[in-house]
Scaffold this motif. Structure first.
Motif, mmCIF file in Angstrom:
data_model
loop_
_atom_site.group_PDB
_atom_site.id
_atom_site.type_symbol
_atom_site.label_atom_id
_atom_site.label_comp_id
_atom_site.label_asym_id
_atom_site.label_seq_id
_atom_site.Cartn_x
_atom_site.Cartn_y
_atom_site.Cartn_z
ATOM 1 N N THR A 129 0.833 -1.196 0.000
ATOM 2 C CA THR A 129 0.000 0.000 0.000
ATOM 3 C C THR A 129 0.872 1.252 0.000
ATOM 4 O O THR A 129 1.832 1.350 0.771
ATOM 5 N N TYR B 119 -3.401 3.573 -1.861
ATOM 6 C CA TYR B 119 -3.836 2.561 -2.841
ATOM 7 C C TYR B 119 -3.025 1.290 -2.643
ATOM 8 O O TYR B 119 -1.824 1.336 -2.365
ATOM 9 N N THR B 120 -3.694 0.142 -2.757
ATOM 10 C CA THR B 120 -3.027 -1.151 -2.625
ATOM 11 C C THR B 120 -2.630 -1.669 -4.000
ATOM 12 O O THR B 120 -3.489 -1.904 -4.855
#
Length: 440
Positions: free
Chosen positions: A398, A402-403
């Motif tokens: 991450t 956002y991953t």
């Protein structure tokens, strides 16, 4: 503009034999650029994924050409047996094109078993690039005679500009049609397959143009030895220092290029039209900024200009690794446009590194060594990328809220860091890298 027109007429025309040769090579650059886009790049990635070839298998297919091209170490001894090479070079080049267009395109429809299909693609890919290795050494030793120092920067710029602009516009239209056919089942793969067959027609024209320049009288070695491919370049210190940049850059490109395209298609969900739009716009940057970078080369040097342009390009490459599905359009516009500006300088200077310390004699040996170095670096980079990808298929991290899935973003970031290192190296060792008359 008037001065540019005069320069163009002096470099490219049909009156002077050498200028006529350069004109043929300019046309070849454009044709080969179109072919590369149609049978390679994002269209090739889409072709393979449509036939259920997974990411790791794509990685394997990506590093096979580099293994096959290592046969260049044997090419000087082979070509030394031919005082005239026009016919043999045309034959091996057309065999290469037949393999990558007809062979690779037909195989997935004829072979349904996935393991057998992959094996067939492996064999065709390997054999095709053996043919291309012979052609590459032979044509380079022949056509380098039409690249004198006084015209080289102009010719490299003109070739890259024309190729990027014309092939970019052509592929942009093809990408738009391909995207529109996504919802129509097999229509998209049918269109991409048709593009590959169309590439064969262009390939025939390319081979004809490659054969048009007057053939030079080759310097024939009395007793050619395989060891000469390595021993002679290693005695040229400046040449070898320059090759370190070429090795690092190609390694950096190899570790991410094949996987980044799959990642952009599957994870970022980029459209072929938008991707090809980004590629196409590079030609526009050539129009507006070629003169700017050529002035930098004249005022500073080839290596200083490379370093300055790469100091812009590499950080954008690192940022490229952090692309996200929801924001990838504005981000990639910023990243790629910044890279396009810098890439004009990077590409023109980098393209000359092969020639800048090339002696008049032993062109085949030096060219073979150069190609071995490029293919080895790209092979090691692609193998590293393939292994890294296979171990990180289920990896996630991450960043910026956002991953990111898989380790491909990390490969893109790594490539940017290595490229940044080449810029620092070029600046730090500039005086040792420049030709003697410029280093003083």
């Amino acid at each position: 503009m008037k001065e540019t027109g005069i320069s163009f007429k002096r470099v490219y025309n049909f009156k002077d034999p050498d200028a006529r040769g350069r004109t043929s090579l300019l046309i070849c650059t454009v044709l080969s650029g179109i072919i590369a886009q149609l049978v390679g790049g994002m269209f090739y990635t889409a072709f393979l994924t449509e036939h259920n070839i997974n990411t790791v298998s794509i990685g394997i297919l990506s590093f096979l050409p580099y293994i096959a091209n290592l046969v260049v170490i044997f090419v000087p001894s082979l070509l030394n047996k031919f005082p005239k090479r026009r016919g043999i070079l045309a034959f091996v080049k057309i065999m290469y094109y037949l393999c990558v267009t007809v062979g690779i395109t037909l195989l997935p429809t004829l072979v349904k078993n996935e393991s057998a299909r992959l094996l067939g693609l492996v064999i065709i890919t390997f054999v095709s690039h053996v043919f291309n290795a012979v052609a590459s050494v032979g044509y380079t030793a022949w056509h380098v005679s039409f690249l004198p120092e006084e015209y080289r920067a102009y010719q490299l710029s003109a070739g890259q500009f024309a190729s990027a602009l014309i092939s970019g516009i052509f592929v942009l239209a093809s990408g738009a049609i391909s995207d529109m056919l996504v919802s129509m089942g097999g229509a998209r793969i049918g269109f991409i397959t048709g593009l590959r067959y169309f590439a064969l027609l262009i390939a025939v024209c390319d081979v004809i143009c490659l054969s048009l320049p007057r053939e030079i009288e080759y310097k024939k070695a009395d007793t050619p030895h395989l060891i000469d491919v390595f021993s002679k370049p290693f005695k040229n210190k400046k040449y070898m220092l320059t090759m370190l940049i070429i090795f690092a850059y190609n390694f950096a490109t190899g570790i991410h290029s094949s996987f980044a395209q799959v990642y952009m298609l599957q994870n970022i969900e980029i459209s072929l039209f938008f991707w090809n739009f980004l590629i196409c716009t590079y030609g526009l940057f050539f129009i507006f900024f070629t003169g700017f970078w050529q002035k930098r080369i004249k005022k500073t040097s080839w290596f200083t200009t490379y370093a300055i342009s790469m100091l812009i390009f590499a950080p954008m490459q690192i940022l490229y690794g952090f692309a996200q599905p929801d924001t990838h359009v504005p981000m990639l516009l910023f990243v790629k446009f910044s890279q396009h500006f810098a890439a004009v300088g990077v590409n023109v200077t980098f393209a000359n590194f092969q020639y800048i310390h090339l002696p008049v004699g032993d062109r085949e040996n030096y060219t073979s060594f150069y190609l071995v170095l490029v293919y080895t670096a790209s092979l090691l980079g692609t193998v590293y990328g393939t292994i890294f990808t296979s171990f990180t298929e289920n990896f996630s991290f991450t960043a910026f809220g956002y991953t990111y899935q898989t380790g491909t973003p990390l490969l893109i970031i790594m490539s940017g860091v290595i490229m940044l290192g080449t810029a620092v190296y070029a600046l730090a060792f500039r005086k040792k890298l420049e030709p003697d008359r410029l280093a003083e």
